[in-house]
Design an enzyme around this catalytic site. Structure first.
Site, mmCIF file in Angstrom:
data_model
loop_
_atom_site.group_PDB
_atom_site.id
_atom_site.type_symbol
_atom_site.label_atom_id
_atom_site.label_comp_id
_atom_site.label_asym_id
_atom_site.label_seq_id
_atom_site.Cartn_x
_atom_site.Cartn_y
_atom_site.Cartn_z
ATOM 1 N N ARG A 180 0.822 -1.215 0.000
ATOM 2 C CA ARG A 180 0.000 0.000 0.000
ATOM 3 C C ARG A 180 0.855 1.264 0.000
ATOM 4 N NH1 ARG A 180 -5.596 -0.426 1.578
ATOM 5 N NH2 ARG A 180 -6.232 -2.363 0.638
ATOM 6 N N ARG A 234 -3.455 6.667 0.847
ATOM 7 C CA ARG A 234 -3.941 7.903 1.470
ATOM 8 C C ARG A 234 -2.970 8.592 2.408
ATOM 9 N NH1 ARG A 234 -9.191 5.009 3.313
ATOM 10 N NH2 ARG A 234 -7.566 3.448 3.313
ATOM 11 N N ARG A 263 -6.654 11.859 -5.762
ATOM 12 C CA ARG A 263 -7.889 11.182 -5.375
ATOM 13 C C ARG A 263 -9.066 12.158 -5.260
ATOM 14 N NH1 ARG A 263 -11.580 8.909 -3.710
ATOM 15 N NH2 ARG A 263 -11.709 7.204 -2.211
ATOM 16 N N ASP A 310 -6.763 -2.802 -7.540
ATOM 17 C CA ASP A 310 -7.269 -3.413 -6.301
ATOM 18 C C ASP A 310 -7.549 -4.877 -6.573
ATOM 19 O OD1 ASP A 310 -8.337 -2.377 -3.485
ATOM 20 O OD2 ASP A 310 -9.556 -4.075 -4.150
ATOM 21 N N TYR A 326 -14.479 -12.400 0.031
ATOM 22 C CA TYR A 326 -15.214 -11.156 -0.250
ATOM 23 C C TYR A 326 -16.510 -11.461 -0.998
ATOM 24 C CZ TYR A 326 -11.743 -7.834 1.420
ATOM 25 O OH TYR A 326 -10.912 -7.092 2.218
HETATM 26 O O1 CP3 Z 1 -0.094 -1.522 -2.566
HETATM 27 C C1 CP3 Z 1 -0.332 -0.592 -3.365
HETATM 28 O O2 CP3 Z 1 0.101 0.562 -3.200
HETATM 29 C C2 CP3 Z 1 -1.042 -0.914 -4.655
HETATM 30 C C3 CP3 Z 1 -2.467 -0.765 -4.674
HETATM 31 C C4 CP3 Z 1 -3.368 -1.673 -3.868
HETATM 32 C C5 CP3 Z 1 -4.598 -1.230 -3.336
HETATM 33 N N1 CP3 Z 1 -5.265 -2.290 -2.817
HETATM 34 C C6 CP3 Z 1 -5.095 0.150 -3.406
HETATM 35 C C7 CP3 Z 1 -6.186 0.572 -2.518
HETATM 36 C C8 CP3 Z 1 -3.262 -3.026 -3.562
HETATM 37 C C9 CP3 Z 1 -2.126 -3.988 -3.832
HETATM 38 C C10 CP3 Z 1 -4.468 -3.406 -2.907
HETATM 39 C C11 CP3 Z 1 -4.760 -4.793 -2.490
HETATM 40 C C12 CP3 Z 1 -5.944 -5.048 -1.669
HETATM 41 N N2 CP3 Z 1 -7.187 -4.498 -1.758
HETATM 42 C C13 CP3 Z 1 -6.001 -6.044 -0.674
HETATM 43 C C14 CP3 Z 1 -4.867 -6.973 -0.324
HETATM 44 C C15 CP3 Z 1 -3.882 -6.305 0.559
HETATM 45 C C16 CP3 Z 1 -4.356 -6.164 1.958
HETATM 46 O O3 CP3 Z 1 -4.417 -5.015 2.428
HETATM 47 O O4 CP3 Z 1 -4.606 -7.199 2.583
HETATM 48 C C17 CP3 Z 1 -7.286 -6.029 -0.116
HETATM 49 C C18 CP3 Z 1 -7.797 -6.911 1.010
HETATM 50 C C19 CP3 Z 1 -8.028 -5.058 -0.820
HETATM 51 C C20 CP3 Z 1 -9.459 -4.709 -0.636
HETATM 52 C C21 CP3 Z 1 -9.619 -3.300 -0.255
HETATM 53 N N3 CP3 Z 1 -9.454 -2.211 -1.100
HETATM 54 C C22 CP3 Z 1 -10.013 -2.799 0.996
HETATM 55 C C23 CP3 Z 1 -10.301 -3.669 2.227
HETATM 56 C C24 CP3 Z 1 -10.071 -1.417 0.882
HETATM 57 C C25 CP3 Z 1 -10.603 -0.458 1.917
HETATM 58 C C26 CP3 Z 1 -9.696 -0.335 3.061
HETATM 59 C C27 CP3 Z 1 -8.903 0.897 2.889
HETATM 60 O O5 CP3 Z 1 -7.687 0.837 3.097
HETATM 61 O O6 CP3 Z 1 -9.550 1.904 2.594
HETATM 62 C C28 CP3 Z 1 -9.676 -1.058 -0.421
HETATM 63 C C29 CP3 Z 1 -9.524 0.308 -0.981
HETATM 64 C C30 CP3 Z 1 -8.154 0.683 -1.448
HETATM 65 N N4 CP3 Z 1 -7.353 -0.089 -2.240
HETATM 66 C C31 CP3 Z 1 -7.475 1.919 -1.204
HETATM 67 C C32 CP3 Z 1 -6.263 1.862 -1.883
HETATM 68 C C33 CP3 Z 1 -5.226 2.940 -1.991
HETATM 69 C C34 CP3 Z 1 -8.032 3.100 -0.423
HETATM 70 C C35 CP3 Z 1 -9.020 3.759 -1.313
HETATM 71 C C36 CP3 Z 1 -9.094 5.243 -1.159
HETATM 72 O O7 CP3 Z 1 -8.271 5.984 -1.742
HETATM 73 O O8 CP3 Z 1 -10.033 5.675 -0.488
#
Ligand code: CP3
Length: 344
Positions: A25, A29, A38, A74, A151
């Site tokens: 990640r 944010r 964003r 994602d 999911y």
């Molecule tokens: O790592 C990176 O920088 C690359 C991008 C990336 C995102 N999600 C961007 C994202 C990657 C590799 C993921 C993987 C992901 N997504 C996983 C596996 C990794 C982990 O954390 O276990 C999972 C479970 C998800 C599902 C997901 N997407 C969730 C649970 C959420 C909400 C939680 C949160 O952090 O807000 C997201 C949204 C998400 N995916 C964001 C980002 C940058 C936040 C969205 C925003 O900008 O509001």
């Protein structure tokens, strides 16, 4: 040329000039420049706008000096063309409005052309490779079938995965059908990412550590073996999960050139149990990045001591960087890994 990058060398357990590091990640944010982009897009729009997704993929390379980029996308994007009703609502994370509840729901998922349905992702990969111009390698990724299925069945995140576990125990045939379909889609998805330019892959099985070891072995491991056997042999693959101390040998058996570890296990114990014929990635607790710099630096020192100079360690957190993390803390982590492991 970029085949020689420390990150790729470490994936292959070759000696490196310094321990490579990237941060799960790393595009997100906690970075003000991410938040600025964003503001102009919803999260899904951002994923589907290749120029913008490329921009946020590259931001942490410039800002942090990490050794690899990870595609901005994602793990849940593949569930959208499978018509599960993917929604990212601001504040409460992702949800699926049309979840899998009954065995017959599995057969209702359409057979999709991944190259077409997720073309925007492959376009981003190409743009990122050009923008990086060989500075660091690009990691592509996908959710692993168990985590995607969780999911799809729960309809979102979950505390105890009750619906998923009931489904896999009560309807083993439908479960195996669901997992096999997700394997097919994931193989196609990752193969397209590699064709578009991804130089390594990570499979995120983020929630698999919730399973009892015997359920992992019967309901997940065979599908993971099939998945790994069908991925392009040309790029290293990282197999990541959290809370996996009870199943780490089985995860290594399933496959992956690199096994991701979280902080609930020491890196030395994790590596011994994974086997020294694999590389390992991890495994600092993301919360340490909120601590004063001397503490972050001492945690990095301890981590590198756990790795004991053995080739094949990729430094990372044990899970994603948390929103609100001080950017300077992340920078301190990256610099300390380079400083303490480097020959300069
Ligand atoms: O790592 C990176 O920088 C690359 C991008 C990336 C995102 N999600 C961007 C994202 C990657 C590799 C993921 C993987 C992901 N997504 C996983 C596996 C990794 C982990 O954390 O276990 C999972 C479970 C998800 C599902 C997901 N997407 C969730 C649970 C959420 C909400 C939680 C949160 O952090 O807000 C997201 C949204 C998400 N995916 C964001 C980002 C940058 C936040 C969205 C925003 O900008 O509001």
């Amino acid at each position: 040329m970029s085949d020689d990058a420390p990150f790729l060398r470490a994936c292959r357990r070759q000696p490196v000039p310094h321990t490579p590091i990237w941060v799960m990640r790393q595009a997100g944010r906690y970075l003000p420049e991410y938040r600025a982009v964003r503001e102009r897009f919803s999260f899904l729009e951002l994923c589907k706008t290749p120029e913008a997704a490329c921009e946020v993929t590259v931001q942490p390379i410039d800002r942090l000096g990490v050794d690899a980029a990870i595609l901005f996308a994602d793990i849940l994007l593949v569930l959208e063309p499978l018509q599960l009703g993917l929604v990212f609502s601001p504040g409460d994370g992702p949800s699926l409005e049309n979840p899998i509840r009954r065995p017959e729901d599995v057969g209702r998922m359409p057979r999709i052309d991944v190259g077409d349905a997720l073309a925007y992702v492959f376009e981003t990969v190409g743009l990122v490779r050009s923008a990086l111009a060989g500075r660091v390698p690009l990691i592509g990724f996908a959710g692993a079938p168990f985590t995607l299925a969780a999911y799809a069945i729960e309809g979102g995140g979950s505390r105890n995965y009750l619906a998923t576990k009931r489904f896999l125990l009560e309807y083993p045939d439908a479960w195996n059908d669901l997992m096999a379909r997700l394997v097919d889609v994931t193989v196609e998805y990752l193969t397209h990412q590699v064709r578009a330019g991804a130089q390594a892959l990570q499979l995120f099985d983020s929630w698999v550590g919730h399973l009892a070891p015997d359920d992992y072995r019967s309901a997940v491991l065979p599908h993971m073996k099939t998945l790994f056997s069908r991925l392009p042999p040309t790029v290293p693959v990282i197999h990541f999960g959290t809370g996996t101390a009870g199943i780490i040998e089985a995860m290594a058996e399933a496959g992956g050139d690199v096994v991701g570890l979280d902080w609930r296990i020491t890196l030395s114990e994790g590596w011994r149990r994974v086997g020294y014929d694999r590389a390992v990635q991890g495994n600092l607790d993301p919360t340490i990045l909120f601590a004063p710099f001397p503490i972050i630096r001492s945690k990095v020192r301890a981590l590198l001591e756990e790795a004991a100079g053995r080739p094949g360690h990729i430094a990372n957190l044990g899970h994603g960087v948390l929103p609100g993390t001080p950017v300077d803390g992340v920078r301190c982590l990256v610099d300390a890994v380079h400083e303490f492991s480097g020959d300069t």
